[in-house]
Design a protein around this motif. Sequence first.
Motif, short mmCIF file in Angstrom:
data_model
loop_
_atom_site.label_atom_id
_atom_site.label_comp_id
_atom_site.label_asym_id
_atom_site.label_seq_id
_atom_site.Cartn_x
_atom_site.Cartn_y
_atom_site.Cartn_z
N TRP A 1 28.37 -0.36 0.84
CA TRP A 1 29.29 0.16 2.17
C TRP A 1 30.46 -0.63 2.38
O TRP A 1 31.56 0.02 2.85
CB TRP A 1 28.21 0.18 3.42
N VAL A 2 30.38 -1.84 2.28
CA VAL A 2 31.53 -2.76 2.74
C VAL A 2 32.71 -2.41 1.97
O VAL A 2 33.76 -2.23 2.37
CB VAL A 2 31.23 -4.35 2.68
N PRO A 3 32.75 -2.37 0.75
CA PRO A 3 33.84 -2.03 -0.34
C PRO A 3 34.39 -0.55 0.19
O PRO A 3 35.82 -0.65 0.06
CB PRO A 3 33.58 -1.98 -1.74
N GLY A 4 33.57 0.26 0.52
CA GLY A 4 34.27 1.68 0.81
C GLY A 4 35.02 1.50 2.13
O GLY A 4 35.89 2.26 2.35
N VAL B 1 36.93 5.25 7.19
CA VAL B 1 35.42 5.88 7.53
C VAL B 1 35.15 6.76 6.40
O VAL B 1 34.10 6.87 6.16
CB VAL B 1 36.06 6.88 8.83
N ILE B 2 36.00 7.44 5.64
CA ILE B 2 35.62 8.22 4.69
C ILE B 2 34.96 7.27 3.48
O ILE B 2 33.78 7.68 3.09
CB ILE B 2 36.72 8.99 4.20
N GLY B 3 35.51 6.24 3.31
CA GLY B 3 34.85 5.29 2.30
C GLY B 3 33.55 4.65 2.75
O GLY B 3 32.74 4.39 1.94
N GLY B 4 33.32 4.54 4.01
CA GLY B 4 32.27 4.03 4.40
C GLY B 4 31.11 5.11 4.25
O GLY B 4 30.00 4.67 4.15
#
Length: 193
Positions: A56-59, A86-89
Amino acid sequence: MKSIDYKFLCIIFLLLAAVREDFKSYKIPNYLIVTGITASFVLQVAEHGFLSILSWVPGILLPFLLLFPLFVIRVVGAGDIKLFCVIGGFYGAEFGIRTILSSFLAAAVFSIIYIIRKKQIQKRFLVLKNYILKLYLAKNMREKEPHWYHYYDRNTDKGEGIIHFSVSILTGFVAVDILAVYFPGIYYFSTFL
């Protein structure tokens, strides 16, 4: 309903709210970002357990790291970068990068349509030339006035040339999601482009 639907619905809701706020105030409020980050964290942990934070963190971080240099020279706004985070999360770093690329492509298309429709081709090239010149001259200047090198200034441009990037982010997200769901072969092939 599968969890992917919840992710999609959360993102669509947040992006539509961001577009609305962007048109209203030219800003994306932080409460939308905090809501999105929190929801992505909760869904990630609920679906995959607490150790999934490592993916999650890299996103969250990668969009910030990639786009921060563009924020420094005022190409993108802080709210736009936060939307990508947010999208990456929700979907991970790889999906986030694809969304960034698709969003910039959508923004380019929207900009070209806008410029042609408003018959501002010559004016926009002149503004771009002056902006590049200012950035080049900035290397030799010791002290600069704050924000003197912005490409766009709302006060002097009086609304001309505005492309609300949140619309491009929404378009880019939907395009990448459609490719991932309905055309997975193209989606995975685009990783190597």
